[in-house]
Design a protein around this motif. Sequence first.
Motif, PDB file in Angstrom:
ATOM      1  N   GLY A 275      -8.311  43.231   4.908  1.00 25.15           N
ATOM      2  CA  GLY A 275      -7.658  43.297   6.202  1.00 25.15           C
ATOM      3  C   GLY A 275      -7.254  44.944   6.196  1.00 25.15           C
ATOM      4  O   GLY A 275      -7.857  45.627   7.096  1.00 25.15           O
ATOM      5  N   ALA A 276      -5.976  45.156   5.867  1.00 26.93           N
ATOM      6  CA  ALA A 276      -5.479  46.477   5.717  1.00 26.93           C
ATOM      7  C   ALA A 276      -5.510  47.340   6.728  1.00 26.93           C
ATOM      8  O   ALA A 276      -6.015  48.472   6.746  1.00 26.93           O
ATOM      9  N   TYR A 277      -5.040  46.665   8.104  1.00 22.02           N
ATOM     10  CA  TYR A 277      -4.834  47.323   9.142  1.00 22.02           C
ATOM     11  C   TYR A 277      -4.193  48.740   9.060  1.00 22.02           C
ATOM     12  O   TYR A 277      -4.705  49.718   9.875  1.00 22.02           O
ATOM     13  N   ARG A 278      -3.170  48.903   8.239  1.00 23.31           N
ATOM     14  CA  ARG A 278      -2.620  50.245   8.174  1.00 23.31           C
ATOM     15  C   ARG A 278      -2.890  51.106   7.107  1.00 23.31           C
ATOM     16  O   ARG A 278      -2.268  51.957   6.565  1.00 23.31           O
ATOM     17  N   ALA A 279      -3.773  50.857   6.448  1.00 21.55           N
ATOM     18  CA  ALA A 279      -4.460  51.470   5.073  1.00 21.55           C
ATOM     19  C   ALA A 279      -4.781  52.813   5.366  1.00 21.55           C
ATOM     20  O   ALA A 279      -4.378  53.748   4.350  1.00 21.55           O
ATOM     21  N   TYR A 280      -4.939  53.298   6.571  1.00 21.46           N
ATOM     22  CA  TYR A 280      -5.388  54.700   6.951  1.00 21.46           C
ATOM     23  C   TYR A 280      -4.104  55.696   6.845  1.00 21.46           C
ATOM     24  O   TYR A 280      -4.169  56.768   6.523  1.00 21.46           O
ATOM     25  N   ILE A 294     -11.794  45.911   1.963  1.00 20.25           N
ATOM     26  CA  ILE A 294     -12.433  45.311   3.010  1.00 20.25           C
ATOM     27  C   ILE A 294     -11.782  45.194   4.088  1.00 20.25           C
ATOM     28  O   ILE A 294     -10.415  44.460   4.380  1.00 20.25           O
ATOM     29  N   LEU A 295     -12.117  45.819   5.119  1.00 21.92           N
ATOM     30  CA  LEU A 295     -11.381  46.166   6.370  1.00 21.92           C
ATOM     31  C   LEU A 295     -11.482  44.775   7.300  1.00 21.92           C
ATOM     32  O   LEU A 295     -12.670  44.076   7.038  1.00 21.92           O
ATOM     33  N   ALA A 296     -10.696  44.670   8.351  1.00 23.54           N
ATOM     34  CA  ALA A 296     -10.720  43.583   9.219  1.00 23.54           C
ATOM     35  C   ALA A 296     -11.951  43.700  10.159  1.00 23.54           C
ATOM     36  O   ALA A 296     -12.702  44.890  10.230  1.00 23.54           O
ATOM     37  N   ARG A 297     -12.200  42.832  10.906  1.00 20.06           N
ATOM     38  CA  ARG A 297     -13.231  42.907  12.059  1.00 20.06           C
ATOM     39  C   ARG A 297     -13.291  44.392  12.835  1.00 20.06           C
ATOM     40  O   ARG A 297     -12.218  44.735  13.336  1.00 20.06           O
ATOM     41  N   VAL A 298     -14.269  45.168  12.833  1.00 19.98           N
ATOM     42  CA  VAL A 298     -14.317  46.526  13.426  1.00 19.98           C
ATOM     43  C   VAL A 298     -14.166  46.146  15.078  1.00 19.98           C
ATOM     44  O   VAL A 298     -13.315  46.968  15.741  1.00 19.98           O
ATOM     45  N   HIS A 299     -14.590  45.134  15.721  1.00 13.84           N
ATOM     46  CA  HIS A 299     -14.382  44.812  17.066  1.00 13.84           C
ATOM     47  C   HIS A 299     -13.131  43.926  17.288  1.00 13.84           C
ATOM     48  O   HIS A 299     -13.360  43.027  17.621  1.00 13.84           O
ATOM     49  N   SER A 300     -12.114  44.685  16.998  1.00 15.11           N
ATOM     50  CA  SER A 300     -10.723  44.260  17.056  1.00 15.11           C
ATOM     51  C   SER A 300      -9.819  45.167  18.198  1.00 15.11           C
ATOM     52  O   SER A 300     -10.189  46.319  18.035  1.00 15.11           O
ATOM     53  N   PHE A 313     -12.306  51.174  15.334  1.00 18.10           N
ATOM     54  CA  PHE A 313     -13.657  51.788  15.046  1.00 18.10           C
ATOM     55  C   PHE A 313     -13.567  53.060  14.059  1.00 18.10           C
ATOM     56  O   PHE A 313     -14.493  53.218  13.230  1.00 18.10           O
ATOM     57  N   LYS A 314     -12.521  53.824  14.005  1.00 12.59           N
ATOM     58  CA  LYS A 314     -12.498  55.018  13.336  1.00 12.59           C
ATOM     59  C   LYS A 314     -12.023  54.783  11.748  1.00 12.59           C
ATOM     60  O   LYS A 314     -12.074  55.640  10.913  1.00 12.59           O
ATOM     61  N   MET A 315     -11.641  53.809  11.504  1.00 10.78           N
ATOM     62  CA  MET A 315     -10.544  53.421  10.230  1.00 10.78           C
ATOM     63  C   MET A 315     -11.618  53.641   9.162  1.00 10.78           C
ATOM     64  O   MET A 315     -11.202  54.295   8.049  1.00 10.78           O
ATOM     65  N   ALA A 316     -12.860  53.105   9.210  1.00 11.68           N
ATOM     66  CA  ALA A 316     -13.797  53.107   7.969  1.00 11.68           C
ATOM     67  C   ALA A 316     -13.950  54.690   7.731  1.00 11.68           C
ATOM     68  O   ALA A 316     -13.692  55.083   6.458  1.00 11.68           O
ATOM     69  N   ALA A 317     -14.111  55.509   8.627  1.00 14.95           N
ATOM     70  CA  ALA A 317     -14.453  56.822   8.449  1.00 14.95           C
ATOM     71  C   ALA A 317     -13.283  57.813   7.672  1.00 14.95           C
ATOM     72  O   ALA A 317     -13.376  58.467   6.736  1.00 14.95           O
ATOM     73  N   THR A 318     -11.969  57.227   8.118  1.00 18.45           N
ATOM     74  CA  THR A 318     -10.661  57.949   7.512  1.00 18.45           C
ATOM     75  C   THR A 318     -10.661  57.414   6.213  1.00 18.45           C
ATOM     76  O   THR A 318     -10.171  58.530   5.365  1.00 18.45           O
ATOM     77  N   GLU A 321     -13.421  59.211   3.936  1.00 17.03           N
ATOM     78  CA  GLU A 321     -13.264  60.651   3.685  1.00 17.03           C
ATOM     79  C   GLU A 321     -12.058  60.753   2.673  1.00 17.03           C
ATOM     80  O   GLU A 321     -12.209  61.844   1.955  1.00 17.03           O
ATOM     81  N   ALA A 322     -10.947  60.030   2.657  1.00 14.90           N
ATOM     82  CA  ALA A 322     -10.021  59.940   1.671  1.00 14.90           C
ATOM     83  C   ALA A 322     -10.403  59.554   0.223  1.00 14.90           C
ATOM     84  O   ALA A 322      -9.678  59.620  -0.705  1.00 14.90           O
ATOM     85  N   GLY A 323     -11.846  59.094  -0.020  1.00 19.24           N
ATOM     86  CA  GLY A 323     -12.092  58.640  -1.194  1.00 19.24           C
ATOM     87  C   GLY A 323     -12.118  57.461  -1.644  1.00 19.24           C
ATOM     88  O   GLY A 323     -12.136  56.819  -2.820  1.00 19.24           O
ATOM     89  N   VAL A 324     -11.914  56.498  -0.595  1.00 19.02           N
ATOM     90  CA  VAL A 324     -11.482  54.928  -0.828  1.00 19.02           C
ATOM     91  C   VAL A 324     -12.921  54.329  -0.740  1.00 19.02           C
ATOM     92  O   VAL A 324     -13.637  54.700   0.183  1.00 19.02           O
ATOM     93  N   LYS A 325     -13.342  53.315  -1.417  1.00 17.64           N
ATOM     94  CA  LYS A 325     -14.325  52.440  -1.410  1.00 17.64           C
ATOM     95  C   LYS A 325     -14.066  51.445  -0.236  1.00 17.64           C
ATOM     96  O   LYS A 325     -13.038  50.620  -0.293  1.00 17.64           O
ATOM     97  N   VAL A 326     -15.052  51.418   0.724  1.00 23.09           N
ATOM     98  CA  VAL A 326     -14.745  50.575   1.960  1.00 23.09           C
ATOM     99  C   VAL A 326     -16.026  49.764   2.104  1.00 23.09           C
ATOM    100  O   VAL A 326     -17.097  50.188   2.013  1.00 23.09           O
ATOM    101  N   ALA A 327     -15.756  48.459   2.368  1.00 25.59           N
ATOM    102  CA  ALA A 327     -16.639  47.459   3.010  1.00 25.59           C
ATOM    103  C   ALA A 327     -16.139  46.849   4.295  1.00 25.59           C
ATOM    104  O   ALA A 327     -14.842  47.025   4.455  1.00 25.59           O
ATOM    105  N   LEU A 328     -16.808  46.214   4.979  1.00 24.18           N
ATOM    106  CA  LEU A 328     -16.475  45.689   6.144  1.00 24.18           C
ATOM    107  C   LEU A 328     -16.411  44.158   6.278  1.00 24.18           C
ATOM    108  O   LEU A 328     -17.319  43.709   5.666  1.00 24.18           O
ATOM    109  N   GLY A 329     -15.528  43.385   6.936  1.00 21.82           N
ATOM    110  CA  GLY A 329     -15.149  42.075   6.565  1.00 21.82           C
ATOM    111  C   GLY A 329     -15.097  41.587   8.001  1.00 21.82           C
ATOM    112  O   GLY A 329     -15.424  42.189   8.963  1.00 21.82           O
ATOM    113  N   ASN A 330     -14.690  40.171   8.135  1.00 19.88           N
ATOM    114  CA  ASN A 330     -14.857  39.624   9.207  1.00 19.88           C
ATOM    115  C   ASN A 330     -13.457  38.570   9.458  1.00 19.88           C
ATOM    116  O   ASN A 330     -13.386  37.910  10.220  1.00 19.88           O
ATOM    117  N   SER A 331     -12.278  39.205   8.977  1.00 13.67           N
ATOM    118  CA  SER A 331     -11.124  38.508   9.308  1.00 13.67           C
ATOM    119  C   SER A 331     -11.135  37.036   9.266  1.00 13.67           C
ATOM    120  O   SER A 331     -10.201  36.271   9.849  1.00 13.67           O
TER     121      SER A 331
END
Length: 432
Positions: A275-280, A294-300, A313-318, A321-331
């Motif tokens: 989820g990690a909505y405020r991870a950025y 594992i981020l929440a649904r991008v279309h949120s 939309f832009k959370m994954a790129a942020t 860029e900070a060096g975090v391993k990111v995957a997309l989830g479905n909430s």
Amino acid sequence: MKTFKKLYILLFFAVLSLQAQQTPAPVQKGDITLTGGVAHIGNGEVIENSLIFITDGKIVGVYDATTTKRPLKGEIIKIDGQHVYPSFIALDTKLGLIEIEAVRATEDQDEIGEYNPHIEAIVAYNAESKVVESMRPNGVLLAQTVPQGGTISGESSVVQLDAWNWEDAAIKRGDGIHLNWPNSFRRGRWWLGEDAGYSPNKEYASNITEIKDFMSQSAAYEAGDSSIKNLPFAAMQGVLDGSQNLYVHVDSEKEILDVLKFKEEMNIDKLVLVGAYRAYKVADEIAKADVPVILARVHSLPEAEDDDYNISFKMAATLVEAGVKVALGNSGEYWEARNTPFYAGQTTAHGLSFEDALQLITKNAAEILGMSDQVGTLENGKDATFFVSTGNALEMKGNNLTHAFINGRSISLESHQTELWKRYMEKYDRTE
């Protein structure tokens, strides 16, 4: 009356047969060669004119056809100009655990109780689900099915989406335990006469202490006399010895920082933020702790009035860029998981390249699940679980599959939706 009962039983099974998923493809034996495709390896590399060799369900070679002289063998499939991708992996789903939300009898994603690490979602997985079937035409051939509810919901598993039953579907049983972190703020409970707005959760500290106590008791159980079986404590041993992930579902920045502190205090080796909505806002701290997300649904939609409209939309790129391993989830959703490729595609308009976005739902997802030796990229020795699309599979117009393989098995791309599409296209063809 007997005749009526027999007729009813026959009708019942006839309806079941109409509702059933297509028969799973048989085990692949021998050799298959795919020629001429644009191979997106999944690690950032692209081979414009590829040769892909499959033997007995495994990839045995991916080569550039312009430089190799290896002979073709077995069944030859020409896919000139089409695009080849490793299977998309749908993370954090209820896929197979629920069919129709409005029909309670089709839901089996939640158990009674707060601490249920011993509950396995996989045993409730429905391989005959029409929702499961609808994933495959979009390139989603693998998924993580996750239990819901409570403080510790239970154990997730990874499934392939062309199976006879849950045993056949499971390719990694028990990949991790799911913990729902408490919130430091909570909305008032109107049914108890409380203000409906948000206020500090006075029980937040005690909620965390309770989780720590459970973890400590689980460790003590393993170290002491475990002759008397305690299923919840026993189920935590994989998290404690580092053989399983602890997936922590958490959103706010304070809670995320508390989770990172909890990881260090409890000496948890494999922890994943979900989820990690405020991870950025705490991306550097997450990267320093070497914790994947594992981020929440991008279309949120944005959760707060002062959030950027495109924050999801832009959370994954942020984070990348900070060096975090990111995957997309479905909430924790289920039918929405078919949109997994389009979630990744959305990130390309907000800071990521197509090949980097592809990794969010292939390579990175496989690494987080601990399955990068099996799936996630088109590489020698890995499972032949991939698909072929006429165009860019991260875009709705380009995502048009012509072939799909799970362990080399050529699977059906038909679903209830594709059948309806063909049916009504015929209707309009007749009216012309």
